[in-house]
Design an enzyme around this catalytic site. Structure first.
Site, short mmCIF file in Angstrom:
data_model
loop_
_atom_site.label_atom_id
_atom_site.label_comp_id
_atom_site.label_asym_id
_atom_site.label_seq_id
_atom_site.Cartn_x
_atom_site.Cartn_y
_atom_site.Cartn_z
CE LYS A 34 22.22 48.64 -33.08
NZ LYS A 34 23.15 48.71 -34.04
CE1 TYR A 255 -2.67 71.10 -28.39
CE2 TYR A 255 -1.90 68.98 -29.08
CZ TYR A 255 -2.33 70.32 -27.85
OH TYR A 255 -2.23 70.19 -26.39
CG MET A 303 2.38 64.05 -24.54
SD MET A 303 3.38 65.21 -22.74
CE MET A 303 4.64 66.44 -23.48
C1 LIG Z 1 22.80 47.10 -35.26
C2 LIG Z 1 23.75 46.41 -35.93
C3 LIG Z 1 23.34 44.85 -36.14
C4 LIG Z 1 22.27 44.27 -36.00
O1 LIG Z 1 21.55 45.40 -37.14
P1 LIG Z 1 20.00 45.01 -37.82
O2 LIG Z 1 20.19 46.01 -39.31
O3 LIG Z 1 18.57 45.25 -36.77
O4 LIG Z 1 19.86 43.37 -38.56
C5 LIG Z 1 24.50 44.43 -36.48
N1 LIG Z 1 26.06 44.97 -36.57
C6 LIG Z 1 26.28 46.13 -35.93
C7 LIG Z 1 27.46 46.32 -36.19
C8 LIG Z 1 25.23 46.80 -35.43
O5 LIG Z 1 25.53 47.48 -34.99
#
Ligand SMILES: *Cc1c(COP(=O)(O)O)cnc(C)c1O
Length: 360
Positions: A34, A255, A303
């Site tokens: 993801k 900055y 940036m």
């Molecule tokens: C994002 C997620 C993971 C992975 O989590 P990590 O801590 O990066 O291993 C596993 N299970 C669910 C439900 C998640 O949303």
């Protein structure tokens, strides 16, 4: 001269996958890709791990992108679906879904299809974010069991709130609640552990483990680097010096003039900034590697660039490579020193940053 680039080492990724498989040899292993593969490029990660038992994504669109580029592994939607219009897509693209609330359950039960949908009922054993409350879980399980379009047996999952806190009793309590519920039923597969569970709670390694951050060679616990578990950092974040400047004692830099030199020195300007995802929250003193030596970040992150103190006797030149994190400078250290999360540092990388893939 190299622009801001994340070099992604596919061999390290495969090594990590295999290491985690060996750690829990009787479990299937999900590659969680993801959020663009935690900044590493979801498609490329999924292609490299084409042999993975599972891919995990948060959103339906992420899953569709994987299918469009030819990924055939089982894919699980970790947040499930948000509208009944998604349900035909689940069938068409063979997507498995989490069911975490009654609304999803109702949509699923109202849907008509010849083909079955594979579901993972998510129990809220203590995270209290997503998941069916334990007192409602019997009923949800029964509804799924009676549905004609749900594949049997039903799979169960849960997610830990504190698996990176090694002495927090909540994790064992969550495991116990999960087991109490599942032991009385004919269930399919169980999935409890994400990275923290896989590394720190062996009892939580079950049929399917869900590896996110550790797959990328980064520890969920910043004071226990992933290298300690024979995991290799997959990403090296790099850029180049675009200016090397004389700087006099008493002069400020950048900055809001947040840093002032207490001696004459040489300042390096590096072509990476928060526009590439190098966080603006990173503070004075954050280590940066220039020609193999650690120098401190000084002044505000801009940036498009940052400034570093190369020291009075610096011989570094415009065009020299600079490493912001990677094998020689663990991202866990950058996160720890700044009170930030490595998850956030990686996933906030932007589309301007180049991704380059290597095998070595
Ligand atoms: C994002 C997620 C993971 C992975 O989590 P990590 O801590 O990066 O291993 C596993 N299970 C669910 C439900 C998640 O949303």
């Amino acid at each position: 001269m190299k622009a801001a680039t994340a070099i992604i080492n596919r061999s390290a990724l495969i090594h990590n996958y295999n290491t985690l498989k060996k750690l829990s040899p009787n479990s299937q292993l999900m590659a969680v890709v993801k959020a663009n593969g935690y900044g590493h490029g979801a498609l490329e990660i999924a292609k490299t791990l084409h042999f993975a038992d599972y891919c995990g994504v948060a959103r339906v669109d992420e899953a569709l992108a994987l299918r469009e580029s030819g990924i055939t592994s089982p894919i699980l939607l970790l947040e499930g679906f948000v509208s009944e219009y998604c349900l035909p897509l689940l069938i068409e693209h063979q997507l498995e879904t989490v069911i975490h609330c009654q609304e999803q359950l109702d949509m699923l039960l109202a849907f008509k299809s010849e083909q079955l949908i594979k579901v993972w009922l998510k129990l809220d054993t203590g995270m209290h974010r997503l998941g069916i409350r334990m007192e409602e879980a019997e009923n949800a399980f029964m509804q799924l069991s009676c549905s004609a379009i749900v594949e049997k047996p039903i799979n169960l999952m849960t997610h830990f709130a504190c698996s990176d806190e090694l002495d927090n009793p909540l994790t064992q309590n969550q495991i116990n609640q999960f087991d109490t519920f599942s032991q009385t039923k004919a269930i399919g597969l169980s999935s409890l552990a994400a990275s923290g569970g896989i590394l720190f709670w062996p009892e939580s390694r079950r049929d399917l483990n869900r590896a996110g951050i550790i797959l990328y060679g980064v520890s969920p616990l910043t004071n226990k680097p992933a290298i300690d578990f024979d995991l290799k950092p997959v990403m090296q974040l790099e850029s180049s010096l675009i200016a090397v400047r004389r700087h006099l004692k008493g002069e400020s830099v950048g900055y809001n003039a947040t840093w002032t030199g207490d001696r004459d020195t040489t300042i390096g300007v590096v072509a990476i900034g928060y526009g590439d995802g190098y966080s603006r929250s990173l503070k004075n003193g954050t280590p940066v590697l220039v020609n193999g030596r650690e120098v401190p970040l000084i002044g505000r992150v801009s940036m498009d660039m940052i400034t570093v103190d190369l020291g009075p006797n610096a011989t570094d030149k415009v065009g020299d490579t600079v490493i912001l994190w990677g094998k020689a400078l663990p991202i866990e250290r950058i996160a720890l020193q700044n009170g930030l999360s490595p998850y956030e540092l990686m996933t906030q990388l932007t589309s301007r940053l180049k991704l380059e893939y290597i095998d070595e």
